[in-house]
Design a protein around this motif. Structure first.
Motif, PDB file in Angstrom:
ATOM      1  N   TYR A 137       0.832  -1.295   0.209  1.00 30.16           N
ATOM      2  CA  TYR A 137       0.029  -0.096   0.089  1.00 30.16           C
ATOM      3  C   TYR A 137       1.007   1.306   0.088  1.00 30.16           C
ATOM      4  N   ILE A 138       0.403   2.418  -0.644  1.00 25.04           N
ATOM      5  CA  ILE A 138       1.030   3.492  -0.659  1.00 25.04           C
ATOM      6  C   ILE A 138       1.059   4.378   0.551  1.00 25.04           C
ATOM      7  N   ASP A 139       2.104   4.556   1.220  1.00 26.48           N
ATOM      8  CA  ASP A 139       2.286   5.057   2.657  1.00 26.48           C
ATOM      9  C   ASP A 139       2.728   6.428   2.342  1.00 26.48           C
ATOM     10  N   PRO A 140       2.515   7.523   2.626  1.00 25.45           N
ATOM     11  CA  PRO A 140       3.196   8.910   2.632  1.00 25.45           C
ATOM     12  C   PRO A 140       4.671   8.735   2.834  1.00 25.45           C
ATOM     13  N   LEU A 141       4.760   8.369   4.039  1.00 22.58           N
ATOM     14  CA  LEU A 141       6.120   8.435   4.744  1.00 22.58           C
ATOM     15  C   LEU A 141       7.031   7.434   3.886  1.00 22.58           C
ATOM     16  N   ARG A 142       6.806   6.502   3.700  1.00 22.82           N
ATOM     17  CA  ARG A 142       7.566   5.551   2.796  1.00 22.82           C
ATOM     18  C   ARG A 142       7.686   6.294   1.363  1.00 22.82           C
ATOM     19  N   LEU A 143       6.888   6.927   0.931  1.00 21.63           N
ATOM     20  CA  LEU A 143       6.985   7.655  -0.343  1.00 21.63           C
ATOM     21  C   LEU A 143       8.213   8.736  -0.167  1.00 21.63           C
ATOM     22  N   LEU A 144       7.944   9.437   0.735  1.00 20.01           N
ATOM     23  CA  LEU A 144       8.937  10.554   1.133  1.00 20.01           C
ATOM     24  C   LEU A 144      10.486   9.979   1.341  1.00 20.01           C
ATOM     25  N   GLU A 145      10.495   8.849   1.997  1.00 24.96           N
ATOM     26  CA  GLU A 145      11.536   8.338   2.279  1.00 24.96           C
ATOM     27  C   GLU A 145      12.457   7.561   0.928  1.00 24.96           C
ATOM     28  N   GLY A 146      11.441   7.254  -0.036  1.00 25.89           N
ATOM     29  CA  GLY A 146      11.819   6.576  -1.024  1.00 25.89           C
ATOM     30  C   GLY A 146      12.308   7.866  -2.136  1.00 25.89           C
ATOM     31  N   ARG A 147      11.760   8.859  -2.059  1.00 21.09           N
ATOM     32  CA  ARG A 147      12.336  10.211  -2.701  1.00 21.09           C
ATOM     33  C   ARG A 147      13.519  10.680  -2.277  1.00 21.09           C
ATOM     34  N   GLU A 148      13.608  10.863  -1.036  1.00 23.98           N
ATOM     35  CA  GLU A 148      14.698  11.185  -0.399  1.00 23.98           C
ATOM     36  C   GLU A 148      16.084  10.223  -0.654  1.00 23.98           C
ATOM     37  N   ALA A 149      15.925   8.978  -0.767  1.00 25.17           N
ATOM     38  CA  ALA A 149      17.071   8.018  -1.007  1.00 25.17           C
ATOM     39  C   ALA A 149      17.287   8.076  -2.330  1.00 25.17           C
ATOM     40  N   ILE A 150      16.384   8.392  -3.495  1.00 21.64           N
ATOM     41  CA  ILE A 150      16.771   8.726  -4.651  1.00 21.64           C
ATOM     42  C   ILE A 150      17.486   9.998  -4.829  1.00 21.64           C
TER      43      ILE A 150
END
Length: 177
Positions: free
Chosen positions: A104-117
């Protein structure tokens, strides 16, 4: 030429026959389907499907057309019901499965993923242009080492050295951050 005209005449007569069948049976078929599925749009689709199947008969004689047409309609309702049961069973299985398969799309995971990229992008920018390009061609574009070596005019072992250098640098820098 005469045969082609005769064939065209037969096709027109068949088309007229289907139009007449449609005019005759469409209201009854619509009522039949709406009573059973309570969805006028699907009833229209199923009515059209019955008429298409009638067109596919192409001149075959049917002893009792009324019974035949409504047998087709009943079979279409039964097929639709089976498809819906399979679809509903699949949906129930997927929604009740608790094995972590659904992501499921989790806003926190999405933000962490963008930061990692962003971090990876910054570290890649620190590499030399050639090493970065070789790494991206190999890992992202999935080019073969031989093709990369040929395009840069270097040996395959030189490509390997660039890849080892890039991987070690990325690993070290990303572990630091």
């Amino acid at each position: 030429m005469a045969a082609a005209l005769a064939g065209a005449g037969m096709a027109e007569r068949a088309q007229e026959g289907i139009v007449m069948l449609g005019r005759r049976y469409r209201p009854a078929l619509m009522a039949f389907f709406v009573r059973r599925i309570q969805n006028p749009a699907e009833a229209e689709d199923l009515t059209q499907e019955v008429l298409v199947r009638l067109m596919e008969l192409s001149g075959e004689e049917v002893a009792n057309p009324d019974a035949y047409i409504f047998r087709i309609a009943a079979n279409l309702v039964r097929d639709r019901h089976r498809r819906l049961q399979v679809r509903d069973a699949w949906r129930a299985d997927v929604t009740h499965r608790d094995d972590g398969a659904a992501d499921y799309i989790d806003p926190l995971r999405l933000l962490e993923g963008r930061e990692a990229i962003g971090r990876v992008s910054n570290v890649l920018a620190e590499l030399s242009q050639r090493t970065r390009e070789i790494l991206l061609l190999f890992r992202i574009e999935r080019m073969r080492k031989r093709d990369i070596a040929d395009s840069y005019g270097i040996s395959v072992s030189a490509v390997d050295k660039h890849l080892i250098k890039a991987t070690a640098f990325l690993t070290k820098r990303l572990e630091e951050s």
